[in-house]
Design a protein around this motif. Structure first.
Motif, PDB file in Angstrom:
ATOM      1  N   PRO A   1       0.834  -1.203   0.000  1.00  0.00           N
ATOM      2  CA  PRO A   1       0.000   0.000   0.000  1.00  0.00           C
ATOM      3  C   PRO A   1       0.869   1.253   0.000  1.00  0.00           C
ATOM      4  N   PRO A   2       0.536   2.233  -0.840  1.00  0.00           N
ATOM      5  CA  PRO A   2       1.383   3.428  -0.940  1.00  0.00           C
ATOM      6  C   PRO A   2       1.459   4.188   0.375  1.00  0.00           C
ATOM      7  N   ARG A   3       2.672   4.617   0.697  1.00  0.00           N
ATOM      8  CA  ARG A   3       2.941   5.447   1.885  1.00  0.00           C
ATOM      9  C   ARG A   3       2.555   4.757   3.187  1.00  0.00           C
ATOM     10  N   GLN A   4       2.540   3.419   3.176  1.00  0.00           N
ATOM     11  CA  GLN A   4       2.208   2.654   4.384  1.00  0.00           C
ATOM     12  C   GLN A   4       3.165   1.460   4.498  1.00  0.00           C
TER      13      GLN A   4
ATOM     14  N   THR B   1      -7.342   1.131  -9.585  1.00  0.00           N
ATOM     15  CA  THR B   1      -6.245   1.647  -8.760  1.00  0.00           C
ATOM     16  C   THR B   1      -5.884   0.742  -7.589  1.00  0.00           C
TER      17      THR B   1
ATOM     18  N   ASP C   1      -2.749  -1.182  -7.975  1.00  0.00           N
ATOM     19  CA  ASP C   1      -1.448  -0.521  -7.995  1.00  0.00           C
ATOM     20  C   ASP C   1      -0.636  -0.898  -6.768  1.00  0.00           C
ATOM     21  N   ALA C   2      -1.288  -1.479  -5.763  1.00  0.00           N
ATOM     22  CA  ALA C   2      -0.632  -1.784  -4.493  1.00  0.00           C
ATOM     23  C   ALA C   2      -0.113  -3.216  -4.425  1.00  0.00           C
TER      24      ALA C   2
ATOM     25  N   ARG D   1       2.826  -6.039  -5.483  1.00  0.00           N
ATOM     26  CA  ARG D   1       4.210  -6.146  -5.941  1.00  0.00           C
ATOM     27  C   ARG D   1       4.363  -7.190  -7.043  1.00  0.00           C
TER      28      ARG D   1
ATOM     29  N   GLN E   1       1.184  -5.821 -11.664  1.00  0.00           N
ATOM     30  CA  GLN E   1       0.253  -4.700 -11.761  1.00  0.00           C
ATOM     31  C   GLN E   1      -0.305  -4.654 -13.174  1.00  0.00           C
TER      32      GLN E   1
ATOM     33  N   SER F   1      -8.405   4.671  -0.109  1.00  0.00           N
ATOM     34  CA  SER F   1      -8.174   3.767  -1.234  1.00  0.00           C
ATOM     35  C   SER F   1      -9.414   3.545  -2.084  1.00  0.00           C
TER      36      SER F   1
END
Length: 406
Positions: free
Chosen positions: A204-207, A281, A284-285, A287, A290, A326
């Protein structure tokens, strides 16, 4: 598939230039590439398309025509009946139990439908509903699939979604025995959806801390599921062999986020995917893979209330699930736009901030990506299918007059 956003925006704008917003569009090149990537990741096992993530008959037909794809996972029985009657497929697994009496009556009055559709069950009570609509002996056998709970239960914890109560091999065996003993039914499949793996992005972005916790959970959860699923499938096959000499026709598992690992499970005979075709979207989280963004919607700038603010008409196309960041759609084209924190994606207007906003004029378009896949189609009557710089309309379920869940 690497993408130049500026080139993509020009193609989308040119293809839809004579249309009025809101516009929902699917880039067929990206859609087709995602379909091929999902087949490759499935490792030779057939991929069943999750219709809830597409909700457009023409696109379901398009992906089913591709090598490696076979059958539909529908989200309601009424939808499954419609898909079969329209000739889209003769192989539908309904992903959730049904109590829709009208749809059950349709199913049990038509041998062709009964032979093409399998109902999901996790309790004999689901069979009681069918019997009350059409008693056994007055209908063709109804095909059944057992929903095996895939959640992880370390100690008192429950990690995963709340779906079926059938968790262990012993519970699966006991239910299978009750199903095969019931006249008017035929057990043909098993399904287990590992939502805590397929439906939870591990980056998760920024987490960063949350991402590490998710990866740890998934690394513990999946080995436990592999063992338990194999035991449950073997137990159900044993019941079938002893009671009727039959075998399971399919064992279904996975979702876009776990196609590769689920496809490698020897107990699974097919995997399901759908969201990966559109590339929303939420994916996008991940790995591992995607998908290329393929589905978009456009809104028009109608106000410039202040410097570095451009306001579009509409925008509140919020995804289902927990009420968090999200689930918001994201402005995608042109780059460099963001929501106003205290307004977010609004019902009738959405202010967008950033230096890019100063480049937008009244009447310009902003293209968004939805957080989820098929829910986009509940907002529009048609999708514009983009091939190069040409747009061809294709009706959504809604556009064909159907709101199977609304």
């Amino acid at each position: 598939m690497p993408r130049d956003r500026g080139t993509l925006q020009k193609r989308l704008d040119r293809a839809t230039g004579d249309l009025e917003t809101p516009i929902a569009a699917v880039d067929l090149a990206a859609f087709d590439d995602n379909a091929a990537q999902l087949v490759a990741r499935a490792g030779g096992k057939p991929v069943r398309v999750a219709s809830k993530s597409v909700r457009c008959r023409q696109l379901i037909e398009r992906v089913l025509a591709k090598p490696g794809w076979h059958g539909v996972m529908a989200y309601t029985l009424r939808e499954a009946v419609w898909l079969v009657r329209e000739g889209v497929t003769d192989d539908v697994l309904v992903a959730y139990p049904t109590v829709d009496r009208k749809a059950i009556a349709d199913l049990t009055s038509d041998p062709a439908l009964a032979g093409s559709i399998a109902l999901m069950v996790d309790h004999p009570g689901h069979l009681d509903v069918v019997d009350r609509v059409t008693p056994p002996g007055k209908r063709p056998d109804v095909r059944l699939c057992i929903d095996l709970d895939s959640s992880w239960k370390p100690g008192p914890l429950h990690v995963g979604v709340r779906r079926s109560p059938i968790h262990s091999a012993a519970q699966a065996s006991a239910l299978a025995r009750r199903l095969v003993e019931r006249p008017g039914f035929k057990l043909v499949g098993m399904m287990s959806y590992e939502a805590q793996i397929a439906g939870v992005g591990d980056a998760p972005p920024r987490q960063a801390l949350r991402g590490r916790a998710i990866r740890l959970m998934q690394s513990r959860s999946f080995p436990e599921l592999l063992k338990r699923r194999a035991e449950a499938v073997a137990a159900v096959r044993s019941v079938l062999a002893a009671e009727s000499g039959a075998d399971l026709e399919f064992v279904n598992g996975g979702g876009t986020g776990s196609v590769a690992v689920t496809g490698a499970d020897p107990a699974v005979t097919e995997v399901t995917a759908g969201s990966g075709l559109f590339g929303p979207t939420l994916f996008d989280a991940y790995r591992s893979w995607q998908p290329t963004p393929a589905a978009f919607f456009a809104l028009s700038v109608v106000r410039r209330p202040a410097p570095r603010i451009a306001t579009v008409h509409g925008g509140g196309w919020i995804a289902s699930g927990p009420a968090e960041q999200s689930r918001l759609p994201q402005p995608y084209l042109p780059e460099g736009l963001r929501f106003k924190p205290d307004e977010g994606a609004g019902e009738v207007q959405t202010p967008l901030l950033g230096d890019t906003a100063d480049t937008l004029r009244t009447g310009d378009r902003v293209w968004f990506r939805h957080a989820k896949a098929g829910e986009l189609c509940e907002h529009v009557n048609e999708l514009q299918l983009i091939d190069g710089e040409t747009a061809t309309p294709a009706p959504t379920y809604r556009g064909e007059g159907h709101a199977f869940l609304g």
